[in-house]
Design a protein around this motif. Structure first.
Motif, PDB file in Angstrom:
ATOM      1  N   PRO A  97       0.796  -1.237   0.000  1.00 26.09           N
ATOM      2  CA  PRO A  97       0.000   0.000   0.000  1.00 26.09           C
ATOM      3  C   PRO A  97       0.823   1.279   0.000  1.00 26.09           C
ATOM      4  CG  PRO A  97      -0.872  -1.581   1.581  1.00 26.09           C
ATOM      5  CD  PRO A  97       0.442  -2.128   1.110  1.00 26.09           C
ATOM      6  N   GLU A  98       1.903   1.323   0.768  1.00 29.21           N
ATOM      7  CA  GLU A  98       2.678   2.554   0.903  1.00 29.21           C
ATOM      8  C   GLU A  98       4.174   2.246   0.880  1.00 29.21           C
ATOM      9  OE1 GLU A  98       1.574   4.385   4.536  1.00 29.21           O
ATOM     10  OE2 GLU A  98      -0.547   4.666   3.993  1.00 29.21           O
ATOM     11  N   ALA A  99       4.915   3.117   0.220  1.00 30.42           N
ATOM     12  CA  ALA A  99       6.373   3.033   0.245  1.00 30.42           C
ATOM     13  C   ALA A  99       6.931   4.407  -0.037  1.00 30.42           C
ATOM     14  CB  ALA A  99       6.879   2.027  -0.785  1.00 30.42           C
TER      15      ALA A  99
ATOM     16  N   THR B  30      11.974   2.616   2.159  1.00 25.53           N
ATOM     17  CA  THR B  30      11.264   1.740   3.092  1.00 25.53           C
ATOM     18  C   THR B  30       9.808   1.580   2.669  1.00 25.53           C
ATOM     19  OG1 THR B  30      10.715   3.631   4.521  1.00 25.53           O
ATOM     20  CG2 THR B  30      12.720   2.382   5.049  1.00 25.53           C
ATOM     21  N   PHE B  31       9.213   0.498   3.156  1.00 23.86           N
ATOM     22  CA  PHE B  31       7.769   0.338   3.043  1.00 23.86           C
ATOM     23  C   PHE B  31       7.127   1.122   4.175  1.00 23.86           C
ATOM     24  CE2 PHE B  31       9.393  -3.618   1.131  1.00 23.86           C
ATOM     25  CZ  PHE B  31       8.780  -3.529  -0.121  1.00 23.86           C
ATOM     26  N   GLY B  32       5.976   1.718   3.888  1.00 25.28           N
ATOM     27  CA  GLY B  32       5.210   2.359   4.942  1.00 25.28           C
ATOM     28  C   GLY B  32       4.332   1.313   5.603  1.00 25.28           C
ATOM     29  N   SER B  33       3.032   1.501   5.497  1.00 19.13           N
ATOM     30  CA  SER B  33       2.090   0.518   6.011  1.00 19.13           C
ATOM     31  C   SER B  33       2.029  -0.659   5.038  1.00 19.13           C
ATOM     32  CB  SER B  33       0.706   1.157   6.171  1.00 19.13           C
ATOM     33  OG  SER B  33      -0.240   0.188   6.552  1.00 19.13           O
ATOM     34  N   TYR B  34       2.379  -1.840   5.526  1.00 21.93           N
ATOM     35  CA  TYR B  34       2.367  -3.034   4.676  1.00 21.93           C
ATOM     36  C   TYR B  34       1.913  -4.243   5.499  1.00 21.93           C
ATOM     37  CZ  TYR B  34       4.008  -6.011   0.785  1.00 21.93           C
ATOM     38  OH  TYR B  34       4.090  -6.894  -0.266  1.00 21.93           O
ATOM     39  N   PRO B  35       0.665  -4.169   6.048  1.00 21.18           N
ATOM     40  CA  PRO B  35       0.139  -5.330   6.768  1.00 21.18           C
ATOM     41  C   PRO B  35      -0.386  -6.365   5.777  1.00 21.18           C
ATOM     42  CG  PRO B  35      -1.490  -3.602   6.728  1.00 21.18           C
ATOM     43  CD  PRO B  35      -0.270  -3.051   6.016  1.00 21.18           C
ATOM     44  N   ARG B  36      -0.709  -7.512   6.248  1.00 18.56           N
ATOM     45  CA  ARG B  36      -1.279  -8.595   5.431  1.00 18.56           C
ATOM     46  C   ARG B  36      -0.411  -8.862   4.203  1.00 18.56           C
ATOM     47  NH1 ARG B  36      -6.918  -6.892   3.700  1.00 18.56           N
ATOM     48  NH2 ARG B  36      -6.892  -8.992   2.812  1.00 18.56           N
ATOM     49  N   ALA B  37       0.872  -8.817   4.418  1.00 17.47           N
ATOM     50  CA  ALA B  37       1.816  -9.036   3.321  1.00 17.47           C
ATOM     51  C   ALA B  37       2.071 -10.535   3.154  1.00 17.47           C
ATOM     52  CB  ALA B  37       3.126  -8.308   3.590  1.00 17.47           C
ATOM     53  N   ALA B  38       1.938 -11.003   1.935  1.00 16.01           N
ATOM     54  CA  ALA B  38       2.223 -12.412   1.659  1.00 16.01           C
ATOM     55  C   ALA B  38       3.726 -12.596   1.471  1.00 16.01           C
ATOM     56  CB  ALA B  38       1.465 -12.875   0.425  1.00 16.01           C
ATOM     57  N   GLY B  39       4.232 -13.714   1.920  1.00 13.30           N
ATOM     58  CA  GLY B  39       5.651 -13.994   1.768  1.00 13.30           C
ATOM     59  C   GLY B  39       6.122 -14.964   2.828  1.00 13.30           C
ATOM     60  N   TYR B  40       7.414 -15.055   2.965  1.00  8.56           N
ATOM     61  CA  TYR B  40       8.000 -16.019   3.891  1.00  8.56           C
ATOM     62  C   TYR B  40       8.335 -15.338   5.207  1.00  8.56           C
ATOM     63  CZ  TYR B  40       8.117 -18.966  -0.176  1.00  8.56           C
ATOM     64  OH  TYR B  40       7.730 -19.700  -1.270  1.00  8.56           O
ATOM     65  N   SER B  41       7.833 -15.902   6.278  1.00 12.39           N
ATOM     66  CA  SER B  41       8.036 -15.324   7.598  1.00 12.39           C
ATOM     67  C   SER B  41       9.502 -15.385   7.987  1.00 12.39           C
ATOM     68  CB  SER B  41       7.191 -16.081   8.635  1.00 12.39           C
ATOM     69  OG  SER B  41       7.599 -15.741   9.945  1.00 12.39           O
TER      70      SER B  41
ATOM     71  N   ASN C  42      -0.108 -13.585   5.809  1.00  7.92           N
ATOM     72  CA  ASN C  42      -0.504 -12.577   6.800  1.00  7.92           C
ATOM     73  C   ASN C  42       0.672 -12.008   7.563  1.00  7.92           C
ATOM     74  OD1 ASN C  42      -2.946 -11.436   7.238  1.00  7.92           O
ATOM     75  ND2 ASN C  42      -3.793 -13.205   8.299  1.00  7.92           N
ATOM     76  N   ASN C  43       1.735 -11.643   6.879  1.00 10.54           N
ATOM     77  CA  ASN C  43       2.879 -11.010   7.536  1.00 10.54           C
ATOM     78  C   ASN C  43       2.659  -9.503   7.640  1.00 10.54           C
ATOM     79  OD1 ASN C  43       4.846 -13.407   7.514  1.00 10.54           O
ATOM     80  ND2 ASN C  43       4.238 -13.271   5.365  1.00 10.54           N
ATOM     81  N   ASP C  44       3.464  -8.869   8.458  1.00 14.14           N
ATOM     82  CA  ASP C  44       3.470  -7.408   8.535  1.00 14.14           C
ATOM     83  C   ASP C  44       4.887  -6.923   8.228  1.00 14.14           C
ATOM     84  OD1 ASP C  44       3.210  -4.734   8.984  1.00 14.14           O
ATOM     85  OD2 ASP C  44       2.414  -4.908  11.029  1.00 14.14           O
TER      86      ASP C  44
ATOM     87  N   PHE D 223      18.375  -6.354   0.828  1.00 10.24           N
ATOM     88  CA  PHE D 223      17.536  -7.536   0.970  1.00 10.24           C
ATOM     89  C   PHE D 223      16.861  -7.844  -0.362  1.00 10.24           C
ATOM     90  CE2 PHE D 223      17.654  -5.820   5.321  1.00 10.24           C
ATOM     91  CZ  PHE D 223      18.068  -6.952   6.009  1.00 10.24           C
ATOM     92  N   TYR D 224      16.753  -9.119  -0.666  1.00 12.70           N
ATOM     93  CA  TYR D 224      15.997  -9.545  -1.838  1.00 12.70           C
ATOM     94  C   TYR D 224      14.513  -9.709  -1.517  1.00 12.70           C
ATOM     95  CZ  TYR D 224      20.194 -10.657  -4.585  1.00 12.70           C
ATOM     96  OH  TYR D 224      21.361 -10.583  -5.313  1.00 12.70           O
ATOM     97  N   SER D 225      14.164  -9.763  -0.237  1.00 10.59           N
ATOM     98  CA  SER D 225      12.789 -10.014   0.172  1.00 10.59           C
ATOM     99  C   SER D 225      12.277  -8.875   1.038  1.00 10.59           C
ATOM    100  CB  SER D 225      12.712 -11.333   0.955  1.00 10.59           C
ATOM    101  OG  SER D 225      11.452 -11.491   1.567  1.00 10.59           O
ATOM    102  N   ALA D 226      10.983  -8.538   0.871  1.00  6.59           N
ATOM    103  CA  ALA D 226      10.374  -7.494   1.696  1.00  6.59           C
ATOM    104  C   ALA D 226      10.306  -7.890   3.155  1.00  6.59           C
ATOM    105  CB  ALA D 226       8.966  -7.176   1.180  1.00  6.59           C
ATOM    106  N   SER D 227      10.488  -9.176   3.450  1.00  7.94           N
ATOM    107  CA  SER D 227      10.506  -9.624   4.845  1.00  7.94           C
ATOM    108  C   SER D 227      11.762  -9.183   5.576  1.00  7.94           C
ATOM    109  CB  SER D 227      10.404 -11.153   4.897  1.00  7.94           C
ATOM    110  OG  SER D 227      11.580 -11.753   4.357  1.00  7.94           O
ATOM    111  N   ASN D 228      12.801  -8.765   4.808  1.00 10.07           N
ATOM    112  CA  ASN D 228      14.110  -8.417   5.358  1.00 10.07           C
ATOM    113  C   ASN D 228      14.715  -9.586   6.137  1.00 10.07           C
ATOM    114  OD1 ASN D 228      13.929  -4.796   6.019  1.00 10.07           O
ATOM    115  ND2 ASN D 228      13.591  -5.980   4.185  1.00 10.07           N
ATOM    116  N   ASP D 229      14.413 -10.780   5.672  1.00 12.86           N
ATOM    117  CA  ASP D 229      14.965 -11.995   6.260  1.00 12.86           C
ATOM    118  C   ASP D 229      16.429 -12.116   5.845  1.00 12.86           C
ATOM    119  OD1 ASP D 229      15.662 -14.561   7.019  1.00 12.86           O
ATOM    120  OD2 ASP D 229      13.795 -15.476   6.341  1.00 12.86           O
TER     121      ASP D 229
END
Length: 793
Positions: free
Chosen positions: A621-623, A656-667, A676-678, A720-726
């Protein structure tokens, strides 16, 4: 939706193609006249070192000195590219701060100043790519060799007004050499290097009359793959690249310039090669182990990859008293065939096979560019036009195999005894060669778009100018084909076992899984305002700009057990201030800029077998992205060190991402897929906080030759390659060092260059596919070295 203007652009482009015409902006030159009594011409001056050059660009659709354009641009001539050891778009990141050019699953992914997209399969890139004015939306086709190139321009920040369609983060524009009427010239170069590289190239210009000329550029490259290992138990395939570009130019009258172009490229490689360097919990359960040596590949799939592109293009310019009228048109046909080991291991778990990924692209553009003959040209410049685009691309088909094993034969044979099953379906199942079942899908998206643009620059005073621009965009995009069926062996289950056809999806789903139409339209007007000042007598340019750009909605047509996905348009609002100046009587060129981008509904992509297919899209939604950068080129202490040039650049980005709730991806906690990641507040992908480079060259002139040495250093702080910042999907900071020694023998017009890139053999990656089994990484090239001999005659 498009009737009136579409007929205009298509009709004019069709008429132009009937004449086989294309053009370039350069004007005709008078024929050479010989006179025995004329004074012999002065010998051509020795060239300046490759880093120090004045460059004319076409960033605003007209030829202008780069220092006078109120846009953050870096441009490179062939000499400047050679001084950095850059041969294709991937290498550009070593010379452009805040640019990341990667390659994953066979596709180019380009990020600039934090703007880019992971949705690269059936959505469009966020950095628009052009070659000779032709837009390349199909990302596998743009990683090309820079053969026969005049210049490369990197335009930073949204370019929505003039470059329009989906240039929300910037544009990369490559201009090849135009046919010349004056002199027949040929340049041949041959490169040999490690990994058994051999690469000959040729460029020739042939003037056939004083108003008709042809040039040809061709290349061929063969080498071993830069990693060791096997695929399917066999050695990795050779890398083969080949291509040819032919341009013919004709000026039938003083004010009409026509050119036609044909380009054909082909690439053969190991497909979408990658390896699992960080197995997830699921990968560990299935006994995937990371390789002891990350530069050694060992996957169970026999990998292959073949891409083909054919482009017919045309351009015509008519110089009227007040303006230049330019028509451009092209027909682009591309295909990509490859397979991909989804789990990136030597275990028979999951694989992709893409026997068909075609792209059928047509475009036409009408440009109206004011000239000095227009009344008021001393205070007003106008650029307007219409751009039409049509495209169908995607998988046709793609096959997903889960478990490359056949348990049916061993199970049925004991039960059925000696029964002959050869002529039955059961016989087909027991005779399968390793693969029991797979899913076959067709997933194509069609696009039809038209844009109208106008930009006006008012010279309010001799030191202050105001530019107002805008673009109205109307784009229809939807599902061209979305089908799914199960395949057992060579049998389509949908048509045999079940007695019915494959499932055909005609409707899509949004982020809330609500049913939405399979076609949608994005419309809107997007403005631009630029203020530029020249407050000092040294032509220092200070500019401030505001711009809104939009990337159209997209569909993911690859659906298995859920409907295809729809994602909303992405909008970027950009603010920028910058300065372009020079010091020491022009010996130093210096540019700097600060920017802020507000991004709504950023289009992203993730891959999981639990996402309704394997590939899925969504909107963040926001970045936001903000930062500062500079680039400079200077002659270093010319009174003391003659012939020494220094180039340096650096960029700092907070993206950075702003509000990014309910984000799909790897925890990042469990390593497993979750819808349902944030990820709110996380750093954006593929965006280092700091990157920069420095290059130094020294030239000596003596007798009949020139000797030049150079070295360059690039630093990337990691990302990071992933929005999870894993951390499992992180590229840590890395350094690249390159160097060369070049000798020009002037009487023979011959150059010998010995070069090395990544000479410290730094390990780093160019991309990753995050999967249920872990991160499947594309490993970048290790130390590359070789020699190139160039002969011009």
């Amino acid at each position: 939706m498009f009737d009136p203007s579409r007929r205009l652009v298509i009709g004019v482009a069709a008429a132009m193609f009937a004449c086989g015409a294309q053009t370039v902006s350069a004007q005709a030159t008078d024929p050479v006249v010989t006179d025995e009594d004329a004074t012999p011409p002065e010998p051509a001056p020795r060239r300046r070192t490759g880093l120090l050059e004045e460059i004319v660009v076409t960033a605003q659709k007209r030829e202008e000195n780069i220092s006078d354009v109120p846009i953050a641009i870096q441009a490179f001539t062939p000499d400047a590219l050679a001084a950095r050891g850059i041969e294709n778009q991937i290498g550009l990141m070593r010379a452009v701060p805040s640019l990341d050019v990667g390659s994953q699953a066979g596709y180019a992914t380009i990020f600039l100043r934090g703007i880019g997209t992971e949705a690269f399969l059936t959505a469009d890139p966020s950095i628009a790519s052009y070659v000779d004015g032709v837009y390349f939306p199909f990302s596998p086709t743009f990683i090309q060799d820079f053969a026969g190139v005049e210049r490369v321009e990197v335009l930073k920040g949204p370019q929505g007004t003039l470059f329009g369609r989906n240039a929300v983060g910037g544009a990369i524009s490559v201009t090849s050499k135009a046919p010349d009427f004056e002199e027949q010239t040929t340049t041949v170069d041959v490169t040999a290097g490690n990994f058994n590289l051999i690469k000959p190239r040729i460029y020739t210009n042939i003037p056939l009359s004083d108003n008709f000329a042809v040039n040809v550029s061709a290349y061929y490259s063969r080498s071993d793959y830069h990693l060791d290992g096997t695929s399917g138990g066999e050695p990795l395939r050779e890398q083969i690249d080949e291509g040819v570009r032919i341009k013919a130019r004709w000026i039938p009258m003083d004010n009409l310039d026509l050119t036609a172009g044909f380009t054909r490229t082909r690439n053969q490689n190991n497909g979408a090669i990658g390896q699992n360097l960080n197995p997830s919990p699921l990968g560990q359960v299935t006994l995937i182990r990371p390789p002891e040596d990350p530069t050694t590949v060992n996957v169970d799939e026999r990998l292959y990859g073949v891409s083909n592109t054919q482009l017919i293009s045309g351009e015509a310019t008519y110089s009227a008293p007040w303006l230049d009228i330019k028509l451009l048109g092209s027909d682009q046909q591309s295909s990509l065939l490859y397979n991909y080991d989804f789990d990136g291991s030597n275990l028979p778990l999951v694989s992709f096979d893409v026997p068909g990924h075609p792209a059928d692209i047509q475009q036409g553009e009408l440009q109206l560019i004011s000239t000095n003959g227009m009344p008021g040209s001393d205070w007003l410049k106008l650029t307007g036009g219409v751009f039409y685009f049509r495209n169908t691309q995607g998988f046709d088909p793609v096959e997903l195999t889960v478990g490359n094993i056949n348990p049916v034969g061993p199970i049925l044979s004991p039960i059925l005894g000696g029964l002959n099953l050869d002529d039955t379906i059961l016989g087909d199942l027991t005779d399968l060669d390793g693969r029991l079942y797979r899913v076959r899908a067709s997933a194509q998206v069609k696009t039809e778009s038209i844009g109208y643009y106008l930009q006006a620059t008012f010279d309010v005073t001799d030191w202050f100018s105001l530019t107002l621009g805008g673009r109205y965009q109307d784009e229809e995009r939807g599902l061209a084909k979305s089908t799914i069926s199960a395949v057992v062996g060579d049998l389509d289950v949908g048509e045999t076992f079940l007695g019915g056809p494959p499932i055909v999806w005609t409707m899509a789903r949004d982020e809330n899984n609500r049913v939405v139409p399979g076609t949608d339209t994005t419309k809107g007007f997007f403005p631009k305002v630029t203020l530029d000042f020249k407050p000092f007598e040294d032509n220092t340019l200070v500019y401030m700009s505001y711009q809104v750009a939009e990337k159209a909605h997209a569909y993911n047509a690859f659906a298995i057990y859920l409907r295809p996905q729809y994602i909303r348009p992405e909008e970027t609002t950009a603010y920028e201030v910058g300065v372009k100046t020079n010091f020491f009587d022009g010996l130093m060129q210096f540019n700097a800029a600060a920017f802020y981008y507000d991004i709504k509904d950023m289009q992203t992509q993730y891959i999981s077998l639990l996402s309704g297919g394997a590939l899925a899209f969504e909107n963040a939604p926001e970045a936001e992205s903000m930062g500062v950068e500079f680039d400079m080129v200077t002659a270093l202490f010319p009174n003391v060190l003659n012939g020494v040039s220094l180039a340096a650049n650096a960029g700092y980005i907070d993206a950075t991402f702003g509000s990014y709730p309910r984000a799909a991806g790897y925890s990042p906690t469990t390593g497993l897929f979750s819808p349902n990641n944030d990820f709110s507040g996380n750093r954006q992908t593929r965006t280092p906080e700091f990157s920069g480079s420095i290059a130094l060259t020294k030239m000596w002139e003596f007798g009949s030759g020139e000797l030049e040495i150079g070295a360059d250093y690039y630093y990337n702080s990691g990302f990071f390659y992933s929005a999870s910042n894993d951390p499992a999907y992180e590229q840590e900071d890395y350094n690249l060092v390159g160097a060369y020694v070049s000798y020009n023998h002037l009487p023979w017009d011959m150059n010998v260059r010995v070069f090395g890139n990544n000479i410290t053999d730094e390990f780093y990656t160019q991309g990753v596919i995050s999967t249920d089994f872990g991160g499947v990484f594309t490993v970048a090239q290790p130390a590359i070295y070789g020699v190139r001999v160039t002969w011009e005659f």
